[in-house]
Design an enzyme around this catalytic site. Structure first.
Site, PDB file in Angstrom:
ATOM      1  CB  CYS A   1       3.088 -57.747  -4.876  1.00  0.00           C
ATOM      2  SG  CYS A   1       2.287 -56.141  -4.717  1.00  0.00           S
TER       3      CYS A   1
ATOM      4  CB  CYS B   1      -0.631 -57.581  -4.707  1.00  0.00           C
ATOM      5  SG  CYS B   1       0.327 -56.543  -5.802  1.00  0.00           S
ATOM      6  CG  ASP B   2      -0.841 -61.257  -3.263  1.00  0.00           C
ATOM      7  OD1 ASP B   2      -1.938 -60.985  -3.789  1.00  0.00           O
ATOM      8  OD2 ASP B   2       0.148 -61.639  -3.902  1.00  0.00           O
TER       9      ASP B   2
END
Length: 311
Positions: free
Chosen positions: A136, A139-140
């Site tokens: 993701c 997300c990261d």
């Protein structure tokens, strides 16, 4: 014969969506059972840091799961382990949830079983999850500002992730086993015009390598020439597909041709009293925040549904 426990609502899955639904439904004084085959929190337990959840500058995924669990059970919702094997419709207002730990009966069911990222299945992939291997970019991606990263895949999601990462990373290399992308033409055009994005064609990952703390490189093979190579990367974003966890519900005929569950705006499926939320839904953005939103809507919708049955 074992007595079957009865509830107003059974929630299948205890990720962020399921736990939020439990909070809303139990706060409305419904009897709630939340069941999961693993520890509560779902994929949050595999996330080292969460930086895009409102209210926290940064929080460890397992810590956020603990906080959500405490909230989800404070009004009496029960949590239990078990693998759900199916749902049977007893009549218009009763559903039987079958599990390997015993059956539960409910007036309403919320499916919150999520999805799984398709894995490469190469050495180092599991060991470096949260240490450079991600599924993701939203997300990261922020952890790799100014770094060289790789994206594995060639579909819409892989190219979209590559474009997103190009705003953060020093360079993005999209690695694809074929000689052309499968993504929509408009996405391909954007990626090919971006100076930060490079492409490796006919290339497959053989191993993800690094030290004890983080990813450092990829071992690669050209599937046409069989030539081997090693390239240095700080992050590896794998996007070769998602698999919805809906096998147990295929008999209900509520999934689409890809296995996702379509719902209306109230999270209701086409079967009255059965709802679906979070990553198992047919949707575009799968994040903790969107799962929480789904859970709140479903929790309220279930309260209204059960109240009508009781009138």
């Amino acid at each position: 014969m074992t007595e079957i426990k009865q509830y107003d609502v059974v929630i299948i899955g205890a990720g962020p969506g399921g736990m939020t639904a439990a909070t809303y439904a139990s706060r409305a004084e419904l009897s709630v059972a939340m069941i999961d085959q693993g520890i509560y929190g779902g994929q949050m337990n595999n996330t080292a840091e969460v930086e895009n959840y409102p209210g926290f500058d940064s929080i460890m995924g397992p810590d956020l799961a603990e906080k959500m669990y405490a909230s989800s059970t404070q009004f009496g919702a029960e949590y239990t382990f078990g693998r759900v094997t199916g749902i049977e419709l007893l009549d218009h207002n009763r559903k039987l949830v079958r599990t390997d730990m015993g059956d539960l009966e409910a007036k309403a069911v919320i499916i919150a079983t999520g999805s799984e990222h398709t894995h490469l299945g190469v050495p180092g992939e599991e060991a470096y999850q949260g240490k450079g291997v991600s599924y993701c970019a939203v997300c990261d991606g922020a952890f790799f500002k100014g770094e060289d990263v790789a994206v594995i895949g060639g579909g819409d999601s892989a190219v979209e992730e590559g474009l997103y990462l190009a705003n953060l990373a020093r360079s993005v290399t999209i690695i694809h086993r074929h000689d052309q992308l499968k993504a929509q033409p408009i996405l391909q055009e954007r990626a090919k015009k971006n100076d930060k994005i490079k492409f490796l064609w006919h290339t497959e990952v053989q191993a993800i390598e690094g030290d004890e703390q983080e990813v450092q490189s990829l071992s690669l093979i050209n599937n046409q020439t069989q030539a081997l190579s090693t390239m240095s990367f700080a992050g590896v974003f794998i996007y070769i597909g998602l698999k919805p966890n809906t096998q147990a519900f295929l008999n209900l005929d509520i999934v689409d041709q890809h296995g996702w569950i379509p719902t209306d705006e109230q999270m209701a499926t086409k079967i009255p009293g059965i709802y679906a939320i979070g990553d198992v839904r047919q949707k575009t953005l799968r994040q903790i925040t969107t799962a929480v939103g789904d859970g709140g809507i479903a929790g309220q919708a279930v309260y209204e549904y059960v109240s009508q049955l009781n009138d």
